[in-house]
Scaffold this motif. Structure first.
Motif, PDB file in Angstrom:
ATOM      1  N   TYR A 121       0.829  -1.206   0.000  1.00 15.32           N
ATOM      2  CA  TYR A 121       0.000   0.000   0.000  1.00 15.32           C
ATOM      3  C   TYR A 121       0.865   1.258   0.000  1.00 15.32           C
ATOM      4  O   TYR A 121       0.567   2.234  -0.690  1.00 15.32           O
ATOM      5  CB  TYR A 121      -0.925  -0.004   1.210  1.00 15.32           C
ATOM      6  CG  TYR A 121      -1.943   1.113   1.200  1.00 15.32           C
ATOM      7  CD1 TYR A 121      -3.116   0.990   0.471  1.00 15.32           C
ATOM      8  CD2 TYR A 121      -1.720   2.288   1.910  1.00 15.32           C
ATOM      9  CE1 TYR A 121      -4.056   2.019   0.441  1.00 15.32           C
ATOM     10  CE2 TYR A 121      -2.645   3.319   1.886  1.00 15.32           C
ATOM     11  CZ  TYR A 121      -3.819   3.176   1.154  1.00 15.32           C
ATOM     12  OH  TYR A 121      -4.733   4.200   1.134  1.00 15.32           O
ATOM     13  N   GLN A 125       0.127   3.234  -3.371  1.00 20.86           N
ATOM     14  CA  GLN A 125      -1.107   3.943  -3.024  1.00 20.86           C
ATOM     15  C   GLN A 125      -1.488   5.030  -4.029  1.00 20.86           C
ATOM     16  O   GLN A 125      -2.672   5.364  -4.164  1.00 20.86           O
ATOM     17  CB  GLN A 125      -1.010   4.532  -1.623  1.00 20.86           C
ATOM     18  CG  GLN A 125       0.098   5.533  -1.402  1.00 20.86           C
ATOM     19  CD  GLN A 125       0.097   6.028   0.043  1.00 20.86           C
ATOM     20  OE1 GLN A 125      -0.932   6.394   0.584  1.00 20.86           O
ATOM     21  NE2 GLN A 125       1.259   6.012   0.674  1.00 20.86           N
ATOM     22  N   SER A 126      -0.526   5.583  -4.765  1.00 24.17           N
ATOM     23  CA  SER A 126      -0.855   6.631  -5.735  1.00 24.17           C
ATOM     24  C   SER A 126      -1.671   6.084  -6.908  1.00 24.17           C
ATOM     25  O   SER A 126      -2.300   6.850  -7.647  1.00 24.17           O
ATOM     26  CB  SER A 126       0.428   7.283  -6.264  1.00 24.17           C
ATOM     27  OG  SER A 126       1.242   6.332  -6.915  1.00 24.17           O
ATOM     28  N   PHE A 127      -1.672   4.742  -7.089  1.00 28.07           N
ATOM     29  CA  PHE A 127      -2.414   4.130  -8.190  1.00 28.07           C
ATOM     30  C   PHE A 127      -3.825   3.703  -7.776  1.00 28.07           C
ATOM     31  O   PHE A 127      -4.608   3.285  -8.631  1.00 28.07           O
ATOM     32  CB  PHE A 127      -1.663   2.905  -8.726  1.00 28.07           C
ATOM     33  CG  PHE A 127      -0.320   3.220  -9.313  1.00 28.07           C
ATOM     34  CD1 PHE A 127      -0.205   3.692 -10.619  1.00 28.07           C
ATOM     35  CD2 PHE A 127       0.844   3.050  -8.568  1.00 28.07           C
ATOM     36  CE1 PHE A 127       1.029   3.977 -11.166  1.00 28.07           C
ATOM     37  CE2 PHE A 127       2.087   3.337  -9.105  1.00 28.07           C
ATOM     38  CZ  PHE A 127       2.184   3.804 -10.403  1.00 28.07           C
ATOM     39  N   TYR A 128      -4.119   3.761  -6.487  1.00 29.88           N
ATOM     40  CA  TYR A 128      -5.405   3.264  -5.996  1.00 29.88           C
ATOM     41  C   TYR A 128      -6.474   4.349  -5.973  1.00 29.88           C
ATOM     42  O   TYR A 128      -6.175   5.538  -5.864  1.00 29.88           O
ATOM     43  CB  TYR A 128      -5.252   2.694  -4.581  1.00 29.88           C
ATOM     44  CG  TYR A 128      -4.264   1.562  -4.453  1.00 29.88           C
ATOM     45  CD1 TYR A 128      -4.157   0.590  -5.435  1.00 29.88           C
ATOM     46  CD2 TYR A 128      -3.448   1.464  -3.333  1.00 29.88           C
ATOM     47  CE1 TYR A 128      -3.249  -0.445  -5.312  1.00 29.88           C
ATOM     48  CE2 TYR A 128      -2.542   0.425  -3.185  1.00 29.88           C
ATOM     49  CZ  TYR A 128      -2.442  -0.527  -4.180  1.00 29.88           C
ATOM     50  OH  TYR A 128      -1.543  -1.552  -4.048  1.00 29.88           O
ATOM     51  N   ASP A 130      -9.940   5.997  -4.037  1.00 30.80           N
ATOM     52  CA  ASP A 130     -10.210   6.309  -2.630  1.00 30.80           C
ATOM     53  C   ASP A 130     -10.796   5.102  -1.892  1.00 30.80           C
ATOM     54  O   ASP A 130     -11.526   4.298  -2.463  1.00 30.80           O
ATOM     55  CB  ASP A 130     -11.190   7.481  -2.533  1.00 30.80           C
ATOM     56  CG  ASP A 130     -10.572   8.782  -3.027  1.00 30.80           C
ATOM     57  OD1 ASP A 130      -9.322   8.845  -3.095  1.00 30.80           O
ATOM     58  OD2 ASP A 130     -11.325   9.710  -3.365  1.00 30.80           O
TER      59      ASP A 130
END
Length: 396
Positions: A121, A125-128, A130
């Motif tokens: 994560y 996380q920048s690819f996920y 919200d």
């Protein structure tokens, strides 16, 4: 006219729930009736989720308050009851007999999975989208316990149905490949054990004793009164947990009224597991019915039209398992663990009751009871590891 509209909504809610149960029943019947390789690689619970989500994606059921309220009410009632039933076979006295090596290996496996989620994560996380941390936390509950824990955490953390679809996709694709890898390694157990210099004499002794005890215990058919007693006890505990949970304080982002309700149900299940109630047949079957219905209701809020970001999540799943596998391999080499202990501890977390006993049986049929005991640890601990993951990811 106002009352007529209310009655119509009530009927919509009932039609929705009965439709979900009918779909679930049809899939379970087909799974048991045909037992083909298709169901071996695509479990019934996954088909239930996919079918219910597709019905919602194509707009079969509307987005009405009646449907939402009906789904929420039934899920909140069945979830803690299901946990009580699933834990009735979790006799903690038998688990202790597994010895420190098996138990330590299980917990190291669990913490390595939590660590894998945290590291993945942090990197990705920048690819996920919200609220992905909520879906990952629910998935962590599944990969440290089983599907029941995942469902509990989905309810506790209020994971959006669409994002929950990503978690289930990972739970299908990544999990399936990991299970196939572990089964593929079984014929190489002697090579692996020589590599780690493992001593398997104590494991063989324990497995023989547990197999003998299982053979000595008579089997009892499930009777009508058994189901009534189990249903009454589980639903009553769920109701008491709901009342008590609402009076207890909220702590952080994860400890709320629903969390307390799940904790109360889990503790009650463990206590009942050492009483004569645990010997009543049918608890796993009735608990599985509740689990499948809950999964169908959750999935009916998902929308597959938004799964265009799925590859990122599949890659994330492989990253989590890579971290877990490296930690387990290092543990085996340092502490001279055998492949059976390592594999069953891993699958007791990631696969739970569905896969761990099967893998144990692939090594030796006499070892199946150990796979069951290891999986039962996960059925209790998975929710708490998922909550731990949620605390870590929410801070990241």
């Amino acid at each position: 006219m106002e009352n007529q509209r209310g009655n119509c909504c009530d009927q919509d809610g009932f039609l929705y729930v009965s439709g979900m149960i009918a779909v679930t029943a049809a899939i379970v019947w087909a799974d048991r009736r045909f037992q083909t390789k298709f169901f071996k690689y695509v479990p019934a619970i996954v088909l239930i989720y996919i079918s219910a989500a597709l019905l919602n994606t194509f707009g079969l059921f509307g987005d009405s308050d009646a449907i939402g309220d009906t789904s929420s009410t039934i899920r909140n009632a069945l979830l803690p009851a299901m946990i009580v039933l699933m834990l009735l076979k979790c006799d903690i006295r038998k688990i202790i007999k597994l010895g420190p090596k098996m138990l330590i290996t299980y917990f190291v496996a669990a913490f390595s999975i939590v660590g894998g989620f945290a590291l993945t994560y942090f990197i990705m996380q920048s690819f996920y989208i919200d609220d992905t941390w909520r879906a990952f936390s629910a998935l962590a509950g599944s990969w440290t316990g089983g599907s029941a824990n995942m469902v509990a955490l989905q309810n506790i953390l209020d994971v959006p149905e669409d994002i929950f679809g990503f978690a289930l996709l990972m739970d299908t694709v990544n999990y399936s490949i990991w299970v196939m890898l572990l089964f593929w390694l079984v014929p190489f157990q002697f090579v692996f054990n020589r590599f780690t210099k493992a001593d398997t004499s104590k494991l063989e002794q324990i497995s023989s004793e547990m197999a003998a005890a299982a053979d000595a215990e008579p089997e009892h058919p499930i009777a009508f009164q058994d189901l009534m007693v189990l249903l009454g006890i589980s639903l009553f505990i769920a109701a008491v947990g709901s009342v008590l949970g609402g009076t207890l304080p909220e702590i952080g982002t994860a400890i709320n009224a629903t969390t307390w309700q799940i904790v109360i149900a889990s503790v009650a299940g463990l206590i009942l597991a050492v009483t004569p109630i645990a010997r009543i047949p049918g608890s796993m079957e009735l608990g599985s019915v509740m689990l499948y219905v809950i999964v169908a209701l959750i999935a009916s809020g998902a929308d597959f039209s938004e799964l265009n970001q799925a590859p990122v999540y599949i890659i994330s799943g492989f990253m989590i398992f890579a971290f877990h596998g490296i930690i387990m391999l290092l543990l085996a080499k340092v502490f001279k663990l055998d492949l059976f202990t390592l594999g069953v501890a891993s699958l007791a977390n990631i696969g739970g009751m569905v896969s761990a006993p099967v893998l144990a049986g692939a090594f030796n049929r006499a070892l199946i009871p150990i796979g069951v005991m290891m999986a039962l640890i996960g059925s209790f601990m998975g929710t708490f590891f998922g909550l731990l993951t949620s605390e870590i990811l929410s801070r990241l």
